[in-house]
Motif scaffolding. Structure first.
Motif, mmCIF file in Angstrom:
data_model
loop_
_atom_site.group_PDB
_atom_site.id
_atom_site.type_symbol
_atom_site.label_atom_id
_atom_site.label_comp_id
_atom_site.label_asym_id
_atom_site.label_seq_id
_atom_site.Cartn_x
_atom_site.Cartn_y
_atom_site.Cartn_z
ATOM 1 N N ALA A 8 1.409 -1.342 -0.094
ATOM 2 C CA ALA A 8 0.093 -0.044 -0.266
ATOM 3 C C ALA A 8 0.628 1.018 0.483
ATOM 4 O O ALA A 8 2.094 1.360 0.603
ATOM 5 C CB ALA A 8 -1.182 0.093 0.854
ATOM 6 N N GLN A 9 0.214 2.163 -0.116
ATOM 7 C CA GLN A 9 0.786 3.476 -0.566
ATOM 8 C C GLN A 9 -0.023 4.646 -0.250
ATOM 9 O O GLN A 9 -1.133 4.873 -0.788
ATOM 10 C CB GLN A 9 1.585 3.838 -1.652
ATOM 11 C CG GLN A 9 2.389 2.843 -2.089
ATOM 12 C CD GLN A 9 2.515 4.019 -4.286
ATOM 13 O OE1 GLN A 9 1.986 4.597 -4.662
ATOM 14 N NE2 GLN A 9 3.132 3.065 -4.283
ATOM 15 N N ARG A 10 0.269 5.311 1.029
ATOM 16 C CA ARG A 10 -0.567 6.574 1.220
ATOM 17 C C ARG A 10 -0.500 7.728 0.090
ATOM 18 O O ARG A 10 0.608 8.199 -0.018
ATOM 19 C CB ARG A 10 -0.349 7.195 3.067
ATOM 20 C CG ARG A 10 -1.202 7.809 3.227
ATOM 21 C CD ARG A 10 -2.721 7.994 3.729
ATOM 22 N NE ARG A 10 -3.176 8.863 4.263
ATOM 23 C CZ ARG A 10 -5.249 9.654 4.321
ATOM 24 N NH1 ARG A 10 -5.571 8.678 3.748
ATOM 25 N NH2 ARG A 10 -4.479 10.340 4.819
ATOM 26 N N SER A 11 -1.251 8.478 -1.369
ATOM 27 C CA SER A 11 -1.718 9.504 -0.899
ATOM 28 C C SER A 11 -1.756 11.036 -0.413
ATOM 29 O O SER A 11 -2.946 10.999 0.879
ATOM 30 C CB SER A 11 -2.737 9.216 -2.202
ATOM 31 O OG SER A 11 -2.330 8.556 -2.758
ATOM 32 N N GLU A 23 -6.604 9.224 0.172
ATOM 33 C CA GLU A 23 -6.778 7.897 -0.739
ATOM 34 C C GLU A 23 -5.779 7.583 -0.266
ATOM 35 O O GLU A 23 -4.243 7.955 0.264
ATOM 36 C CB GLU A 23 -5.984 8.753 -1.825
ATOM 37 C CG GLU A 23 -6.445 7.411 -3.048
ATOM 38 C CD GLU A 23 -6.605 7.054 -4.600
ATOM 39 O OE1 GLU A 23 -5.938 7.871 -5.506
ATOM 40 O OE2 GLU A 23 -7.465 8.578 -4.637
ATOM 41 N N THR A 24 -5.511 6.240 -0.366
ATOM 42 C CA THR A 24 -4.579 5.036 -0.064
ATOM 43 C C THR A 24 -5.100 4.285 -1.453
ATOM 44 O O THR A 24 -6.182 3.852 -1.764
ATOM 45 C CB THR A 24 -5.068 4.288 1.050
ATOM 46 O OG1 THR A 24 -5.132 5.400 2.183
ATOM 47 C CG2 THR A 24 -3.982 2.846 1.065
ATOM 48 N N ARG A 25 -3.659 3.347 -2.015
ATOM 49 C CA ARG A 25 -3.668 2.869 -2.919
ATOM 50 C C ARG A 25 -2.964 1.500 -2.367
ATOM 51 O O ARG A 25 -1.451 1.130 -1.960
ATOM 52 C CB ARG A 25 -3.009 3.253 -4.300
ATOM 53 C CG ARG A 25 -3.673 4.674 -4.814
ATOM 54 C CD ARG A 25 -2.316 4.914 -5.899
ATOM 55 N NE ARG A 25 -3.752 6.564 -6.388
ATOM 56 C CZ ARG A 25 -4.148 6.003 -7.485
ATOM 57 N NH1 ARG A 25 -5.344 4.309 -7.733
ATOM 58 N NH2 ARG A 25 -5.187 7.056 -8.116
ATOM 59 N N THR A 27 -2.129 -2.878 -3.713
ATOM 60 C CA THR A 27 -1.753 -3.706 -4.763
ATOM 61 C C THR A 27 -2.509 -5.230 -4.252
ATOM 62 O O THR A 27 -1.771 -5.353 -3.040
ATOM 63 C CB THR A 27 -0.739 -4.063 -5.372
ATOM 64 O OG1 THR A 27 -0.023 -2.285 -5.778
ATOM 65 C CG2 THR A 27 -0.562 -4.695 -5.904
ATOM 66 N N GLU A 163 -4.834 -3.125 -9.436
ATOM 67 C CA GLU A 163 -4.780 -1.602 -8.092
ATOM 68 C C GLU A 163 -6.121 -1.923 -7.310
ATOM 69 O O GLU A 163 -6.809 -1.521 -8.275
ATOM 70 C CB GLU A 163 -4.342 -0.830 -9.258
ATOM 71 C CG GLU A 163 -2.797 -1.913 -9.378
ATOM 72 C CD GLU A 163 -2.057 -2.176 -8.765
ATOM 73 O OE1 GLU A 163 -1.650 -0.979 -7.689
ATOM 74 O OE2 GLU A 163 -1.216 -2.845 -9.042
ATOM 75 N N ALA A 165 -7.709 1.519 -5.578
ATOM 76 C CA ALA A 165 -7.696 3.203 -4.975
ATOM 77 C C ALA A 165 -8.753 3.248 -4.108
ATOM 78 O O ALA A 165 -10.400 2.795 -4.245
ATOM 79 C CB ALA A 165 -7.306 4.008 -5.753
ATOM 80 N N ARG A 167 -10.770 6.335 -1.256
ATOM 81 C CA ARG A 167 -10.307 7.249 -1.597
ATOM 82 C C ARG A 167 -11.329 7.678 -0.458
ATOM 83 O O ARG A 167 -13.123 7.482 -1.134
ATOM 84 C CB ARG A 167 -10.610 7.952 -3.024
ATOM 85 C CG ARG A 167 -10.977 9.240 -2.652
ATOM 86 C CD ARG A 167 -10.624 10.436 -3.782
ATOM 87 N NE ARG A 167 -11.803 9.231 -4.751
ATOM 88 C CZ ARG A 167 -12.852 10.341 -4.754
ATOM 89 N NH1 ARG A 167 -13.051 10.983 -4.976
ATOM 90 N NH2 ARG A 167 -13.472 9.590 -5.807
#
Length: 188
Positions: A8-11, A23-25, A27, A163, A165, A167
């Motif tokens: 995960a990545q945090r926008s 938003e968090t993305r 995989t 993927e 997202a 939000r």
């Protein structure tokens, strides 16, 4: 339960189409991981939450909702409500019911959805609407949008990899509702 790897990545910046959003993305590498993502999102949900799921046919929207149902502790098998339009899964644990809606066959906006009485169900339930973008946003200023896309790598679609997202829109989600901790849980 088997450990399911997720990335995960945090926008940090709000999504351009929605001021006041976080938003968090993530995989997701398998259907089991998608269901686990649903269980983890369920831990953030409370009565009155509206969740919109977007993704092509077979993307994993119902699989994610099955995980939401498990995480919320609801009764009944969570299956696609495509032909019945909506299913209500009462809580077995004293929590909110899960109202699972499939708006795929509904062409209109909120007017066509009124017959489902989602506005009545929303305050005491978690309402999840597959194919709900552009149809039910008026139900709540605060909502969670989950967009699921098949991952592409080396010019081919990776079968089980998605993927996702996640939000959150509105003050409910930008004022510490836990999306950042969701990303942290998946980046282990």
């Amino acid at each position: 339960m088997e450990e399911v790897p997720l990335e995960a990545q945090r926008s940090q910046a709000p999504a351009p189409e929605a001021e006041g959003s976080a938003e968090t993305r993530i995989t997701v590498g398998s259907p089991d991981a998608m269901q686990e993502l649903g269980r983890r999102i369920a831990a953030l949900l409370r009565p009155g939450d509206l969740v919109l799921l977007t993704g092509e046919l077979g993307a994993g929207k119902t699989t994610l909702t099955r995980g939401l149902g498990e995480g919320l502790g609801v009764r009944g098998a969570v299956t696609s409500p495509t032909f019945v339009i909506a299913r209500v899964h009462p809580s077995l644990t004293g929590g909110p019911a899960l109202v699972h809606v499939d708006a795929y066959r509904l062409g209109g906006g909120l007017d066509e959805m009124e017959d489902l009485d989602l506005d009545v169900s929303l305050p005491e339930s978690v309402v999840v609407v597959e194919w709900g973008d552009g149809k039910v946003e008026e139900l709540s200023d605060d909502r969670l949008h989950v967009v699921i896309a098949r991952a592409v790598g080396h010019e081919e679609v990776l079968d089980d990899v998605r993927e996702v997202a996640v939000r959150g829109v509105g003050t409910r989600w930008t004022a510490g509702a836990g999306l950042d901790s969701l990303a942290g849980a998946f980046s282990e």
